[in-house]
Write a protein that holds these residues in place. Structure first.
Motif, PDB file in Angstrom:
ATOM      1  N   LEU A  42     -39.812  35.251 -37.747  1.00 41.41           N
ATOM      2  CA  LEU A  42     -39.103  36.480 -37.419  1.00 41.41           C
ATOM      3  C   LEU A  42     -39.007  37.309 -38.679  1.00 41.41           C
ATOM      4  CD1 LEU A  42     -37.339  37.640 -34.928  1.00 41.41           C
ATOM      5  CD2 LEU A  42     -35.437  37.084 -36.433  1.00 41.41           C
ATOM      6  N   LYS A  43     -39.563  38.493 -38.650  1.00 44.84           N
ATOM      7  CA  LYS A  43     -39.600  39.367 -39.836  1.00 44.84           C
ATOM      8  C   LYS A  43     -40.114  38.593 -41.043  1.00 44.84           C
ATOM      9  CE  LYS A  43     -35.960  42.741 -39.024  1.00 44.84           C
ATOM     10  NZ  LYS A  43     -34.529  42.996 -39.230  1.00 44.84           N
ATOM     11  N   GLY A  44     -41.109  37.757 -40.843  1.00 44.16           N
ATOM     12  CA  GLY A  44     -41.693  37.009 -41.944  1.00 44.16           C
ATOM     13  C   GLY A  44     -40.954  35.739 -42.322  1.00 44.16           C
ATOM     14  N   GLN A  45     -39.732  35.561 -41.762  1.00 44.01           N
ATOM     15  CA  GLN A  45     -38.941  34.366 -42.084  1.00 44.01           C
ATOM     16  C   GLN A  45     -39.337  33.249 -41.118  1.00 44.01           C
ATOM     17  OE1 GLN A  45     -34.804  35.040 -41.371  1.00 44.01           O
ATOM     18  NE2 GLN A  45     -34.194  32.989 -42.004  1.00 44.01           N
ATOM     19  N   ASP A  46     -39.700  32.103 -41.665  1.00 44.90           N
ATOM     20  CA  ASP A  46     -40.153  31.008 -40.804  1.00 44.90           C
ATOM     21  C   ASP A  46     -38.949  30.320 -40.146  1.00 44.90           C
ATOM     22  OD1 ASP A  46     -41.331  28.875 -39.572  1.00 44.90           O
ATOM     23  OD2 ASP A  46     -42.781  28.551 -41.190  1.00 44.90           O
ATOM     24  N   LEU A  47     -38.882  30.384 -38.832  1.00 48.47           N
ATOM     25  CA  LEU A  47     -37.747  29.796 -38.112  1.00 48.47           C
ATOM     26  C   LEU A  47     -38.153  28.552 -37.332  1.00 48.47           C
ATOM     27  CD1 LEU A  47     -35.915  32.943 -36.682  1.00 48.47           C
ATOM     28  CD2 LEU A  47     -35.163  31.464 -38.534  1.00 48.47           C
ATOM     29  N   THR A  48     -39.393  28.110 -37.508  1.00 52.13           N
ATOM     30  CA  THR A  48     -39.880  26.981 -36.727  1.00 52.13           C
ATOM     31  C   THR A  48     -38.953  25.780 -36.845  1.00 52.13           C
ATOM     32  OG1 THR A  48     -42.043  27.727 -37.450  1.00 52.13           O
ATOM     33  CG2 THR A  48     -41.971  25.661 -36.222  1.00 52.13           C
ATOM     34  N   GLY A  49     -38.538  25.266 -35.693  1.00 54.80           N
ATOM     35  CA  GLY A  49     -37.738  24.045 -35.692  1.00 54.80           C
ATOM     36  C   GLY A  49     -36.277  24.246 -36.044  1.00 54.80           C
ATOM     37  N   LYS A  50     -35.895  25.502 -36.360  1.00 53.33           N
ATOM     38  CA  LYS A  50     -34.483  25.756 -36.680  1.00 53.33           C
ATOM     39  C   LYS A  50     -33.650  25.722 -35.405  1.00 53.33           C
ATOM     40  CE  LYS A  50     -34.579  26.731 -41.182  1.00 53.33           C
ATOM     41  NZ  LYS A  50     -35.335  27.880 -41.667  1.00 53.33           N
ATOM     42  N   SER A  51     -32.320  25.640 -35.577  1.00 54.72           N
ATOM     43  CA  SER A  51     -31.439  25.554 -34.410  1.00 54.72           C
ATOM     44  C   SER A  51     -31.238  26.937 -33.787  1.00 54.72           C
ATOM     45  CB  SER A  51     -30.078  24.997 -34.820  1.00 54.72           C
ATOM     46  OG  SER A  51     -29.371  25.998 -35.529  1.00 54.72           O
ATOM     47  N   TYR A  52     -30.722  26.917 -32.583  1.00 53.45           N
ATOM     48  CA  TYR A  52     -30.422  28.161 -31.881  1.00 53.45           C
ATOM     49  C   TYR A  52     -29.494  29.038 -32.712  1.00 53.45           C
ATOM     50  CZ  TYR A  52     -27.883  31.165 -28.631  1.00 53.45           C
ATOM     51  OH  TYR A  52     -27.269  32.229 -28.031  1.00 53.45           O
ATOM     52  N   HIS A  53     -28.517  28.422 -33.349  1.00 49.10           N
ATOM     53  CA  HIS A  53     -27.573  29.215 -34.125  1.00 49.10           C
ATOM     54  C   HIS A  53     -28.219  29.850 -35.353  1.00 49.10           C
ATOM     55  CE1 HIS A  53     -23.967  27.050 -32.093  1.00 49.10           C
ATOM     56  NE2 HIS A  53     -24.415  28.066 -31.401  1.00 49.10           N
ATOM     57  N   ALA A  54     -29.230  29.186 -35.902  1.00 54.76           N
ATOM     58  CA  ALA A  54     -29.975  29.796 -37.005  1.00 54.76           C
ATOM     59  C   ALA A  54     -30.733  31.027 -36.509  1.00 54.76           C
ATOM     60  CB  ALA A  54     -30.941  28.777 -37.613  1.00 54.76           C
ATOM     61  N   TYR A  55     -31.317  30.910 -35.327  1.00 54.18           N
ATOM     62  CA  TYR A  55     -31.991  32.066 -34.726  1.00 54.18           C
ATOM     63  C   TYR A  55     -31.004  33.198 -34.502  1.00 54.18           C
ATOM     64  CZ  TYR A  55     -36.506  29.817 -33.613  1.00 54.18           C
ATOM     65  OH  TYR A  55     -37.723  29.228 -33.677  1.00 54.18           O
ATOM     66  N   LYS A  56     -29.824  32.804 -33.995  1.00 50.67           N
ATOM     67  CA  LYS A  56     -28.808  33.806 -33.682  1.00 50.67           C
ATOM     68  C   LYS A  56     -28.380  34.539 -34.953  1.00 50.67           C
ATOM     69  CE  LYS A  56     -24.554  34.212 -31.018  1.00 50.67           C
ATOM     70  NZ  LYS A  56     -24.907  34.911 -29.795  1.00 50.67           N
ATOM     71  N   ASN A  57     -28.203  33.777 -36.026  1.00 53.65           N
ATOM     72  CA  ASN A  57     -27.817  34.399 -37.287  1.00 53.65           C
ATOM     73  C   ASN A  57     -28.922  35.293 -37.834  1.00 53.65           C
ATOM     74  OD1 ASN A  57     -25.316  33.215 -37.269  1.00 53.65           O
ATOM     75  ND2 ASN A  57     -25.994  31.413 -38.418  1.00 53.65           N
ATOM     76  N   SER A 108     -32.315  41.961 -34.086  1.00 51.24           N
ATOM     77  CA  SER A 108     -33.753  42.056 -34.297  1.00 51.24           C
ATOM     78  C   SER A 108     -34.507  41.844 -33.004  1.00 51.24           C
ATOM     79  CB  SER A 108     -34.210  41.003 -35.305  1.00 51.24           C
ATOM     80  OG  SER A 108     -33.573  41.214 -36.528  1.00 51.24           O
ATOM     81  N   LEU A 109     -34.066  40.835 -32.235  1.00 54.18           N
ATOM     82  CA  LEU A 109     -34.822  40.468 -31.044  1.00 54.18           C
ATOM     83  C   LEU A 109     -33.847  40.176 -29.909  1.00 54.18           C
ATOM     84  CD1 LEU A 109     -37.517  39.639 -29.710  1.00 54.18           C
ATOM     85  CD2 LEU A 109     -37.226  37.377 -30.723  1.00 54.18           C
ATOM     86  N   VAL A 110     -34.065  40.841 -28.780  1.00 51.91           N
ATOM     87  CA  VAL A 110     -33.239  40.597 -27.598  1.00 51.91           C
ATOM     88  C   VAL A 110     -34.097  39.880 -26.571  1.00 51.91           C
ATOM     89  CG1 VAL A 110     -31.652  41.619 -25.948  1.00 51.91           C
ATOM     90  CG2 VAL A 110     -32.209  42.847 -28.040  1.00 51.91           C
TER      91      VAL A 110
END
Lengths: 345, 497
Positions: free
Chosen positions: B310-325, B408-410
């Motif tokens: 997301l915006k160049g930040q690798d979120l693979t395998g992160k938790s839902y709350h990390a995505y939310k943040n 960023s993303l809905v």
């Protein structure tokens, strides 16, 4: 809104009357006079300062346990294990006292440490139920029930094993602690204002947590819809754990006071069933913290008031338990009736 | 069966939800009930199906006999069956057990063999495919609706009420449903079709009644005059807005070789570049993989392979709350099960969604926030309203009002399911506003026109296969419908699983 509240009050009053009528019928069937029984219970609880002090002695742990259970109920958890958490609080306090038996530290400091020790033990025991639920998928009711049995066994082991009295171990408990390990009591009365203060502070804190803090709001969200709370960004299992820890600490404080202010030693039935009684109070007040004080006081009065029934009337003192149980059932029943009635109207 | 409703009144507290409705539905008719959200359609149907009881003085007459319907079981006894907007079933139980429940054949043990036969027969007739031994919680909302329709028919319903039945199912499933529904009146069945979708009602119904604000404001028989119907529903004429693409060159979400798996489906090697401001619609039959895909974008499902950035930040395998943040918000379809917390007020929800820091609740700020959101999202409710007391459309608006700011993303599952057209336009105007502020949107819908109208590009899902992104502006509903039905997919040479 006002109408709803009024009808709620009317139905609760009705439930109270019905519970009295029901218990009266039981008494009549047992060939006893209900009026005399109730009169004895009233004089037995508030008839003298000494008796009322006894009511307060019961009231203190009951109120602490109820306050703790309000937290776990808000998080949607049935913390049946609260009984064991009281026991562990008592064990924790007794353990701290034992460490300082020969110490020259000021007594106030030792007592404070002992109470915090009890709270920590209670919280630790609650965290077991929480961990079993969170990481093991064990329902907190089953986990808590199992831990209750373990806690009883642990008490007996300590009393008859490592902590046994010099010479002969007995069901009367461990060797009493020195007098200066006791919370200061009122002259001639068994009640300690310190204990009463701790209980009142506990319930007030719980009231503010639930009514006025983000923590309490999040806890309620977790309790009402775990999934949606998670999606809203609340760390759900952590909040379940926090609620267990808080409840365990409050139950532990109840156990600590049983040791530091009532029995001055560890005895086999140190929790006196206050955990289960607290569950009833919490249900009766429909998880509303404001009502915790009057209802817990009332239940404590019933407990103490019934003590003299066997002597005066040859009735068993478990009449208090019957009245408490019937009252909870009728209040829940009338709440159901009221909802049906309000919906129809 | 002949259905006559006479002078139906219903009050909920101060709300007068049905105001003296009179309606006569002859046997063998497909009756449409139109109306915007909160017009009283669901209330009227719940009265007929025994779910709630009308005020005294109201009368229900079935085949000339005045009846009192006290419960849904009572209703089915009278031959009235209702398919609710939110499926009322038992998710932890097997499909077949759900099917058998409610059937009183006597005897201690249900005849599972016979039931299985009947089940398979009915499923075949409707062309619905599910395993009677699977569990209901593994089904999608759409499939659960299908199961409920089958069950009601099997229970012997002679009046079938369908409350917004087409919202959960795909276009091809819808046409199957319609052809079946059209056959039923020949057997003297009466169909009551509640909808806010004009085209569905027009293509299916023999007569239409329009409700507005609890009153029956008009009836019509074919040929239908669409603009007249719209006018009756809203009291004014509504048109869809222009397409307004908001595109940039900045990459928002990057999926590289993402593979997903659950017990039923495998999605392999998806690549996607989503630009800031872009809207991507996910089309496909319920359960074709789009649900898993959107949950993977939200961090709720972990990919078994590939990377999510997301915006160049690798979120693979992160938790839902990390995505939310990181600015990803997900709005699920099951509003009262996943999206909102029944028992908490609107204010509580808005306060929680703000991710409040600090200890003590600022009540004044919460109240102001709630009043503000209620106004700007046009929610019919007060700050103290419990979410479960709101109508479906207002719950949806409340969910939208919970979106964080900035974002960023809905990610949205059926953002306008069950909403009237005015609300749809309103909600999309709110979402497009987010796009102009730089957010991207991925949404699932079973309404193909909605997908084509509001997306820039479309991904079609068909049993785990994902199409390359399709330009929405140059695609027709028919083309999309074919892809959803599995036609027109490029043949790959034997190697893919």
């Amino acid at each position: 809104m006002l109408k709803g509240r009024l009808s709620g009050f009317v139905f609760q009053l009705l439930a109270f009357v019905l519970a009295l009528v029901f218990v009266s019928l039981i008494l009549i069937a047992a060939k006893a006079s209900p009026m005399e029984a109730y009169k004895n219970m009233i004089t037995g609880s508030v008839g003298s300062m000494r008796k009322f002090a006894e009511v307060l002695v019961t009231f203190v742990p009951l109120l602490l346990v109820t306050a703790g259970l309000l937290i776990t109920f808000s998080a949607g958890l049935w913390n049946i294990g609260v009984e064991g958490q009281i026991v562990l609080g008592a064990i924790g306090t007794a353990w701290v006292f034992r460490q300082f038996v020969d110490s020259t530290l000021p007594a106030g400091l030792i007592i404070t440490l002992a109470i915090f020790g009890g709270m920590a033990f209670g919280a630790l025991w609650a965290s077991f139920a929480g961990a079993l639920k969170t990481f093991g998928g064990v329902n907190e009711i089953f986990g808590g029930l199992g831990l209750n049995f373990v806690s009883t066994a642990l008490t007996l082991y300590l009393i008859f094993g490592p902590w046994k009295r010099e010479g002969v171990a007995s069901m009367s408990g461990t060797e009493p602690f020195p007098d200066h390990f006791s919370l200061p009591q009122l002259p001639d009365l068994r009640i300690s204002l310190w204990a009463l203060g701790i209980a009142l502070v506990g319930v007030v804190i719980v009231y503010f947590i639930l009514q006025g803090t983000y923590f309490g709001l999040k806890l309620k969200a977790v309790g009402k819809n775990f999934r949606a709370a998670y999606l809203l960004g609340i760390p759900t299992w952590q909040y379940s754990m926090y609620s267990f820890l808080i409840c365990g600490a409050l139950a532990g404080a109840a156990g600590a006071i049983q040791v530091a202010a009532v029995y001055h030693r560890l005895i086999p039935s140190i929790s006196s069933g206050y955990g289960y009684l607290g569950l009833m109070v919490a249900m009766l007040i429909n998880y509303q913290a404001v009502w915790a004080i009057p209802v817990a006081l009332f239940f404590a009065a019933l407990n103490i008031g019934s003590i003299q029934l066997p002597i005066v009337m040859k009735l068993d003192s478990s009449l208090a338990g019957v009245l408490q149980g019937v009252l909870v059932l009728f209040v829940l029943l009338m709440e159901g009736v009221r909802q049906k009635f309000v919906k129809k109207a | 069966m002949n259905v006559e409703l006479k002078n139906i009144h219903k009050h909920f507290g101060n709300v007068h939800a049905n105001k003296g409705i009179n309606l006569n539905i002859p046997s063998g008719t497909i009756q449409g009930i139109l109306g915007e959200n909160g017009a009283g359609k669901s209330t009227l149907m719940k009265i007929l199906s025994g779910f709630i009881q009308a005020d005294s003085g109201s009368e229900i007459i079935l085949d000339g006999k005045s009846v009192t319907i006290d419960s849904p079981a009572d209703a089915i006894h009278h031959g009235v069956g209702m398919l609710h907007q939110d499926p009322l079933d038992f998710p932890p139980m097997k499909v077949l057990d759900n099917f058998i429940l409610g059937r009183f054949t006597g005897g201690l043990f249900p005849n599972r063999k016979e039931a299985t036969q009947d089940f398979n027969l009915l499923a075949k007739e409707f062309d619905f495919s599910f395993d009677p031994e699977s569990y209901v919680d593994s089904l999608t909302v759409g499939e659960r609706q299908q199961l409920e329709i089958m069950r009601l028919l099997w229970l012997g319903a002679r009046v079938l009420i369908l409350d917004e039945p087409t919202t959960g199912i795909s276009a091809s499933q819808k046409s199957k449903l319609f052809s079946t529904l059209k056959k039923l009146p020949e057997q003297a069945m009466t169909i009551i079709f509640v909808s806010h979708k004009l085209e569905d009602v027009e293509s299916l119904c023999d007569q239409v009644a329009v409700l507005q604000a609890g009153e029956l404001v008009g009836e019509m028989k074919p040929p239908f005059n669409t603009s007249k119907l719209v006018e009756m529903m809203f009291g004014k004429v509504v048109t869809l807005g222009e397409r307004q693409p908001v595109l940039t060159n900045e990459t928002m979400l990057e999926l590289k070789n993402v593979s997903l798996e659950d017990v039923r489906l495998k999605i392999k090697n998806v690549d996607l570049n989503l630009c800031a401001g872009e809207v991507i619609g996910l089309a496909g039959m319920e359960g074709s993989g789009q649900g898993m895909f959107i949950r993977a974008c939200a961090g709720l499902v972990r990919p078994v392979g590939g990377r999510v950035k997301l915006k160049g930040q690798d979120l693979t395998g992160k938790s839902y709350h990390a995505y939310k943040n990181a600015g990803v918000n997900f709005l699920p379809a099951a509003r009262l099960e996943e999206g909102l917390v029944p028992g908490l007020s609107l204010t509580d929800h808005f306060v929680l969604a703000e991710q409040p820091k600090g200890i003590f609740i600022d009540r004044v700020a919460g109240q102001n926030l709630a009043e503000d959101r209620i106004k700007s999202f046009n929610i019919r409710g007060t700050p103290l309203s419990m979410v479960e007391s709101l109508s479906g459309g207002n719950q949806q608006r409340a969910e939208l009002a919970l979106l964080q700011d900035p974002l960023s993303l809905v990610l949205l599952e059926h953002p306008t399911r069950g909403l009237d057209i005015e609300s749809v336009i309103y909600i999309w105007s709110k979402l497009k506003e987010r796009c102009r502020q730089g957010a991207s949107i991925i949404f699932i819908s079973s309404d193909l026109e909605e997908i084509l109208q509001y997306s820039d590009r479309v991904l079609v899902f068909f049993s785990g296969k994902v199409s390359p992104p399709i330009d929405a502006a140059t695609t027709s509903v028919e083309q999309l419908g074919q892809l959803i039905g599995g036609k027109g997919w490029p043949e790959k040479g034997g190697s893919h699983a």
